[in-house]
Design a protein around this motif. Structure first.
Motif, PDB file in Angstrom:
ATOM      1  N   GLY A   1      12.781   8.277   3.870  1.00  0.00           N
ATOM      2  CA  GLY A   1      12.062   7.921   2.640  1.00  0.00           C
ATOM      3  C   GLY A   1      10.559   7.989   2.813  1.00  0.00           C
ATOM      4  O   GLY A   1       9.824   8.167   1.846  1.00  0.00           O
ATOM      5  N   CYS A   2      10.100   7.877   4.041  1.00  0.00           N
ATOM      6  CA  CYS A   2       8.655   7.868   4.299  1.00  0.00           C
ATOM      7  C   CYS A   2       8.077   9.249   4.020  1.00  0.00           C
ATOM      8  O   CYS A   2       8.552  10.252   4.529  1.00  0.00           O
ATOM      9  CB  CYS A   2       8.388   7.468   5.748  1.00  0.00           C
ATOM     10  SG  CYS A   2       6.686   7.722   6.254  1.00  0.00           S
ATOM     11  N   MET A   3       7.056   9.307   3.173  1.00  0.00           N
ATOM     12  CA  MET A   3       6.440  10.587   2.799  1.00  0.00           C
ATOM     13  C   MET A   3       5.112  10.792   3.533  1.00  0.00           C
ATOM     14  O   MET A   3       4.276  11.571   3.092  1.00  0.00           O
ATOM     15  CB  MET A   3       6.208  10.625   1.291  1.00  0.00           C
ATOM     16  CG  MET A   3       7.497  10.493   0.484  1.00  0.00           C
ATOM     17  SD  MET A   3       7.219  10.628  -1.284  1.00  0.00           S
ATOM     18  CE  MET A   3       6.339   9.122  -1.619  1.00  0.00           C
ATOM     19  N   SER A   4       4.909  10.046   4.621  1.00  0.00           N
ATOM     20  CA  SER A   4       3.669  10.152   5.421  1.00  0.00           C
ATOM     21  C   SER A   4       2.417   9.934   4.572  1.00  0.00           C
ATOM     22  O   SER A   4       1.413  10.633   4.745  1.00  0.00           O
ATOM     23  CB  SER A   4       3.589  11.517   6.122  1.00  0.00           C
ATOM     24  OG  SER A   4       4.704  11.679   6.942  1.00  0.00           O
ATOM     25  N   LEU A   5       2.486   8.988   3.675  1.00  0.00           N
ATOM     26  CA  LEU A   5       1.315   8.723   2.823  1.00  0.00           C
ATOM     27  C   LEU A   5       0.212   8.002   3.611  1.00  0.00           C
ATOM     28  O   LEU A   5      -0.951   8.061   3.252  1.00  0.00           O
ATOM     29  CB  LEU A   5       1.734   7.877   1.614  1.00  0.00           C
ATOM     30  CG  LEU A   5       2.782   8.527   0.710  1.00  0.00           C
ATOM     31  CD1 LEU A   5       3.276   7.557  -0.347  1.00  0.00           C
ATOM     32  CD2 LEU A   5       2.228   9.786   0.060  1.00  0.00           C
ATOM     33  N   LEU A   6       0.594   7.291   4.641  1.00  0.00           N
ATOM     34  CA  LEU A   6      -0.319   6.649   5.598  1.00  0.00           C
ATOM     35  C   LEU A   6      -1.223   5.564   5.024  1.00  0.00           C
ATOM     36  O   LEU A   6      -2.183   5.156   5.663  1.00  0.00           O
ATOM     37  CB  LEU A   6      -1.154   7.710   6.344  1.00  0.00           C
ATOM     38  CG  LEU A   6      -0.312   8.638   7.230  1.00  0.00           C
ATOM     39  CD1 LEU A   6      -1.198   9.588   8.009  1.00  0.00           C
ATOM     40  CD2 LEU A   6       0.566   7.838   8.190  1.00  0.00           C
ATOM     41  N   GLY A   7      -0.897   5.107   3.822  1.00  0.00           N
ATOM     42  CA  GLY A   7      -1.611   3.925   3.308  1.00  0.00           C
ATOM     43  C   GLY A   7      -1.367   2.751   4.237  1.00  0.00           C
ATOM     44  O   GLY A   7      -2.239   1.903   4.434  1.00  0.00           O
ATOM     45  N   CYS A   8      -0.158   2.704   4.823  1.00  0.00           N
ATOM     46  CA  CYS A   8       0.196   1.589   5.715  1.00  0.00           C
ATOM     47  C   CYS A   8      -0.784   1.493   6.882  1.00  0.00           C
ATOM     48  O   CYS A   8      -1.292   0.421   7.187  1.00  0.00           O
ATOM     49  CB  CYS A   8       1.625   1.763   6.222  1.00  0.00           C
ATOM     50  SG  CYS A   8       1.959   3.376   6.960  1.00  0.00           S
ATOM     51  N   GLU A   9      -1.055   2.626   7.496  1.00  0.00           N
ATOM     52  CA  GLU A   9      -1.933   2.597   8.679  1.00  0.00           C
ATOM     53  C   GLU A   9      -3.374   2.275   8.277  1.00  0.00           C
ATOM     54  O   GLU A   9      -4.074   1.551   8.974  1.00  0.00           O
ATOM     55  CB  GLU A   9      -1.873   3.934   9.423  1.00  0.00           C
ATOM     56  CG  GLU A   9      -2.827   3.960  10.589  1.00  0.00           C
ATOM     57  CD  GLU A   9      -2.254   4.632  11.819  1.00  0.00           C
ATOM     58  OE1 GLU A   9      -1.052   4.490  12.090  1.00  0.00           O
ATOM     59  OE2 GLU A   9      -3.040   5.306  12.505  1.00  0.00           O
TER      60      GLU A   9
ATOM     61  N   ALA B   1       0.811  -1.219   0.000  1.00  0.00           N
ATOM     62  CA  ALA B   1       0.000   0.000   0.000  1.00  0.00           C
ATOM     63  C   ALA B   1       0.848   1.273   0.000  1.00  0.00           C
ATOM     64  O   ALA B   1       0.303   2.370   0.012  1.00  0.00           O
ATOM     65  CB  ALA B   1      -0.899   0.008   1.236  1.00  0.00           C
ATOM     66  N   CYS B   2       2.170   1.123  -0.012  1.00  0.00           N
ATOM     67  CA  CYS B   2       3.049   2.287   0.201  1.00  0.00           C
ATOM     68  C   CYS B   2       3.672   2.793  -1.103  1.00  0.00           C
ATOM     69  O   CYS B   2       4.346   2.036  -1.808  1.00  0.00           O
ATOM     70  CB  CYS B   2       4.152   1.892   1.194  1.00  0.00           C
ATOM     71  SG  CYS B   2       5.378   3.183   1.432  1.00  0.00           S
ATOM     72  N   GLY B   3       3.445   4.069  -1.388  1.00  0.00           N
ATOM     73  CA  GLY B   3       4.000   4.665  -2.605  1.00  0.00           C
ATOM     74  C   GLY B   3       5.517   4.692  -2.597  1.00  0.00           C
ATOM     75  O   GLY B   3       6.161   4.481  -3.628  1.00  0.00           O
ATOM     76  N   THR B   4       6.116   4.933  -1.435  1.00  0.00           N
ATOM     77  CA  THR B   4       7.575   4.983  -1.377  1.00  0.00           C
ATOM     78  C   THR B   4       8.171   3.612  -1.698  1.00  0.00           C
ATOM     79  O   THR B   4       9.174   3.510  -2.409  1.00  0.00           O
ATOM     80  CB  THR B   4       8.050   5.427   0.023  1.00  0.00           C
ATOM     81  OG1 THR B   4       7.494   6.692   0.312  1.00  0.00           O
ATOM     82  CG2 THR B   4       9.565   5.514   0.091  1.00  0.00           C
ATOM     83  N   ALA B   5       7.536   2.557  -1.193  1.00  0.00           N
ATOM     84  CA  ALA B   5       8.054   1.204  -1.447  1.00  0.00           C
ATOM     85  C   ALA B   5       8.057   0.907  -2.941  1.00  0.00           C
ATOM     86  O   ALA B   5       8.891   0.136  -3.431  1.00  0.00           O
ATOM     87  CB  ALA B   5       7.221   0.175  -0.687  1.00  0.00           C
TER      88      ALA B   5
HETATM   89 FE1  F3S Z   1       4.616   4.468   3.193  1.00  0.00          FE
HETATM   90 FE2  F3S Z   1       3.287   4.510   5.457  1.00  0.00          FE
HETATM   91 FE3  F3S Z   1       5.280   6.199   5.079  1.00  0.00          FE
HETATM   92  S1  F3S Z   1       2.418   4.271   3.427  1.00  0.00           S
HETATM   93  S2  F3S Z   1       5.247   6.584   2.897  1.00  0.00           S
HETATM   94  S3  F3S Z   1       5.454   4.000   5.223  1.00  0.00           S
HETATM   95  S4  F3S Z   1       3.390   6.598   6.163  1.00  0.00           S
END
Ligand code: F3S
Ligand code: SF4
Ligand code: FES
Length: 247
Positions: free
Chosen positions: A215-223, A168-172
């Motif tokens: 690298g984490c852009m706080s996209l929060l798909g993970c949560e 679910a993570c754009g950065t990954a």
């Molecule tokens: Fe990915 Fe979660 Fe950060 S979706 S960009 S690890 S907040």
């Protein structure tokens, strides 16, 4: 099932599965549709097993526990990562689209090798307890831990390594070695553990880079997606705050 006038007829489900066997040079990715009748309490685990038993024994997917514990049944369910064994068909439309989790090595159809990815991440982050002694005394009694601290560690230990947060993570998607929420959560877990002798600086050295917390852009798909409802954004925010004091 015996139908009466008040019993609605069971729904006919159309389960569309992305099929592909990367080991077979003749195989090409394509959608295949299976029709089955919905049953009471049917999960995607039950539906896929029925398809395998009655329609296509070659259909590949992974299940072990059927109870949301082993993390092996992660897949894209109508485009959203989730656990098939915890997903009831009654919560979905009659057309259900299933695909393997992206970013992990495809084994075949809905089966991916999350274990290989998790092992690589664990080795990079050294996700095991580093004690002060080279040779731990196996006869020594384990030191007492305050229940509240044990509970806080347990809370983070509930991760089942299903890979949904990575999918679910754009950065990954952009960074192959990004450790994702699952990796950052592990660092938070070992940092809390008094048995681990590593300093805060040593922990943050492991994740103070673009494949870690930067690298984490706080996209929060993970949560949004985590089937264990881990407090991932809280952990990410905490790690960021701590790093601001270290660097
Ligand atoms: Fe990915 Fe979660 Fe950060 S979706 S960009 S690890 S907040
Ligand atoms: Fe799965 Fe949640 Fe662990 Fe990610 S953090 S691997 S979504 S249980
Ligand atoms: Fe174990 Fe779904 S089969 S989590």
């Amino acid at each position: 099932m015996q139908l009466t006038e008040s019993t609605p007829a069971p729904r006919s489900l159309r389960i569309h599965v992305l099929r592909h066997n990367p080991q077979d040079p003749q195989s090409h990715p394509h959608m295949q549709t299976f029709n089955i009748e919905e049953a009471d309490g049917m999960t995607l685990f039950i539906a896929l097993n029925e398809i395998r038993e009655t329609q296509d024994p070659a259909l590949q997917f992974d299940f072990v526990c059927r109870a949301g514990i082993c993390g092996s049944c992660g897949m894209l369910i109508n485009g959203r990562p989730g656990l098939a064994c915890r997903t009831l068909t009654k919560d979905l439309d009659a057309d259900i689209y299933l695909a393997p989790l992206p970013l992990f090595e495809l084994i075949g159809d809905l089966s991916v090798d999350t274990g290989k990815w998790m092992r690589g991440m664990s080795e990079r982050l050294e996700t095991w307890i580093h004690t002060q002694q080279d040779e731990p005394d196996l006869d020594a009694l384990e030191a007492r831990m305050e229940p509240e601290l044990a509970q806080n560690i347990y809370e983070l230990e509930r991760c089942i390594e299903c890979g949904c947060c990575i999918a679910a993570c754009g950065t990954a998607r952009m960074r192959e070695e990004f450790v994702g929420a699952v990796g950052l959560n592990k660092i938070a877990r070992f940092r809390l553990d008094p048995r681990d002798a590593r300093s805060d600086a040593a922990f943050y050295e492991l994740i103070g880079n673009e494949n870690g917390v930067f690298g984490c852009m706080s996209l929060l798909g993970c949560e949004d997606i985590c089937p264990k409802d881990l407090p991932l954004s809280t952990q990410l925010a905490f790690i960021r705050r701590k790093m601001a004091f270290i660097h």
